[in-house]
Design a protein around this motif. Structure first.
Motif, PDB file in Angstrom:
ATOM      1  N   THR A 115       0.856  -1.185   0.000  1.00 37.17           N
ATOM      2  CA  THR A 115       0.000   0.000   0.000  1.00 37.17           C
ATOM      3  C   THR A 115       0.890   1.232   0.000  1.00 37.17           C
ATOM      4  O   THR A 115       2.020   1.185   0.497  1.00 37.17           O
ATOM      5  N   ILE A 142       1.061   5.445   0.820  1.00 37.48           N
ATOM      6  CA  ILE A 142       0.413   6.542   1.531  1.00 37.48           C
ATOM      7  C   ILE A 142       1.196   7.835   1.304  1.00 37.48           C
ATOM      8  O   ILE A 142       2.416   7.875   1.502  1.00 37.48           O
ATOM      9  N   LYS A 179      -4.828  16.125   2.822  1.00 37.36           N
ATOM     10  CA  LYS A 179      -4.939  14.661   2.880  1.00 37.36           C
ATOM     11  C   LYS A 179      -6.389  14.170   2.930  1.00 37.36           C
ATOM     12  O   LYS A 179      -6.641  13.003   3.230  1.00 37.36           O
ATOM     13  N   TYR A 226      -7.722  10.461  -2.927  1.00 42.70           N
ATOM     14  CA  TYR A 226      -7.439  11.739  -2.271  1.00 42.70           C
ATOM     15  C   TYR A 226      -8.009  12.879  -3.104  1.00 42.70           C
ATOM     16  O   TYR A 226      -7.864  12.904  -4.331  1.00 42.70           O
TER      17      TYR A 226
END
Length: 362
Positions: A3, A5, A224, A272
């Protein structure tokens, strides 16, 4: 499956890759862009699959047992290289501070390091000249405190996990008094000017400023935001894992959410809200906003002052300090007190009404 981020810093967004495989500890590493992150993740996962991956955390214990931490520089270098990258999402920003401490007290033996030595360094931090934007200046109190906290984190590790000293000497050193918070906020004319400039620049900048002014959210909280954190049905946005380690929901005008919805559809946003599909990372909105602020001539205005602007108008329109603290996510009323002078007129009108009722004959 790895993943990825986004990690937001002052100099832009980096990508943190996280690999979770049963039988292995979680593996994390931060990169400058999504391409490098995916390349590393692909190679690491392949190494795990064919059995060639070496778990560095297992060999780390051997290093700890064999390393002789005699001088402060040994401790700081070890913490900087092995502990900080695991503890902080953007560990590189502390490198300048680690190096400063190594230069000043690196050759001092750890067991001889005292509060008085650290206090002397605090005075150097406060008085030595540094270069900033082509001119010489001195560090502000907030910066000095960051240097002290940086060293304190290293020494706390030495106390609690390495057990090579009994007390953290930095804990005995007082931090510098914090300066009074900024009170700069935009006038209604300045707000119109900023919004118009952002709208002419791009959709993402326009939407960012609208949400910022409408919610009082911190820069990183808004940047974010995920689509799943926007409640179109109940007109709310949810800021998760904030600076205060708390989640909060903030009401937002339906008209703004209509614009947000149109922006999402127009730009094919999937995760996002401010994701740059072309570059595979979040937009560097700070840079764009700073250029806009300079271009339209807003004097003495920082991006964080957008948040002050929201709080100030809440105060001037009858909001209490408790309202401000709740909306902006302050843990206590102390931070909100900087807006108390703006609530005085409202408080006076409330008391006048109360007085007229309980003392009608005066």
């Amino acid at each position: 499956m790895a993943t990825f981020i986004p990690v937001v810093g002052k100099k832009g967004t980096k990508i943190k890759a996280i690999i979770r495989v049963k039988g292995y500890k979680t593996i994390c590493k931060t990169f400058s862009n999504i391409t490098r992150a995916k390349t590393w993740a692909r190679k690491t996962e392949a190494a795990i699959e064919d059995g060639s991956y070496v778990d560095k955390s297992k060999s780390l214990n051997t290093v700890i047992n064999k390393t002789n931490f005699e001088h402060v520089k040994d401790l700081i270098n070890y913490y900087k290289d092995n502990i900080a990258p695991q503890k902080y999402s953007y560990a590189e920003k502390y490198t300048v501070m680690y190096n400063w401490w190594i230069d000043k007290i690196g050759n001092v033996k750890i067991k001889e390091l005292s509060a008085s030595i650290i206090s002397s360094c605090k005075q150097i931090l406060a008085t030595e000249k540094i270069k900033k934007k082509n001119c010489e200046t001195v560090r502000g109190n907030n910066t000095i405190n960051k240097y002290l906290m940086c060293l304190s984190a290293v020494l706390t590790y030495a106390v609690k996990e390495l057990e090579i000293i009994d007390i953290n000497p930095a804990s005995k050193v007082d931090i510098m008094p914090k300066p009074e918070g900024r009170k700069r906020f935009l006038s209604t004319d300045e707000i119109k000017k900023l919004i118009e400039a952002c709208k002419n620049h791009s959709d993402f900048l326009y939407i960012f400023v609208l949400i910022s002014l409408a919610t009082g959210g911190r820069y990183s909280e808004i940047l974010k935001l995920k689509l799943e954190n926007i409640d179109f049905q109940n007109n709310q946005v949810y800021f998760l894992n904030t600076k205060n380690k708390e989640d909060r929901g903030v009401p937002i005008e339906a008209n703004i959410l209509i614009l947000v919805h149109d922006y999402i559809n127009k730009n094919n946003i999937e995760t996002y809200l401010f994701w740059n599909n072309k570059k595979g990372k979040l937009y560097y909105i700070r840079g764009y906003l700073q250029n806009i602020i300079k271009k339209i001539g807003l004097k003495d205005f920082h991006i964080h002052d957008l948040r002050h602007t929201t709080a100030s108008y809440i105060a001037m329109n009858g909001g209490s300090l408790l309202d401000i603290a709740e909306i902006l996510g302050h843990k206590s009323l102390i931070m909100a007190r900087r807006y108390s002078h703006l609530t005085e007129k409202h408080t006076a009108s409330v008391l006048k009404k109360v007085t007229s009722r309980i003392l009608p004959e005066l």
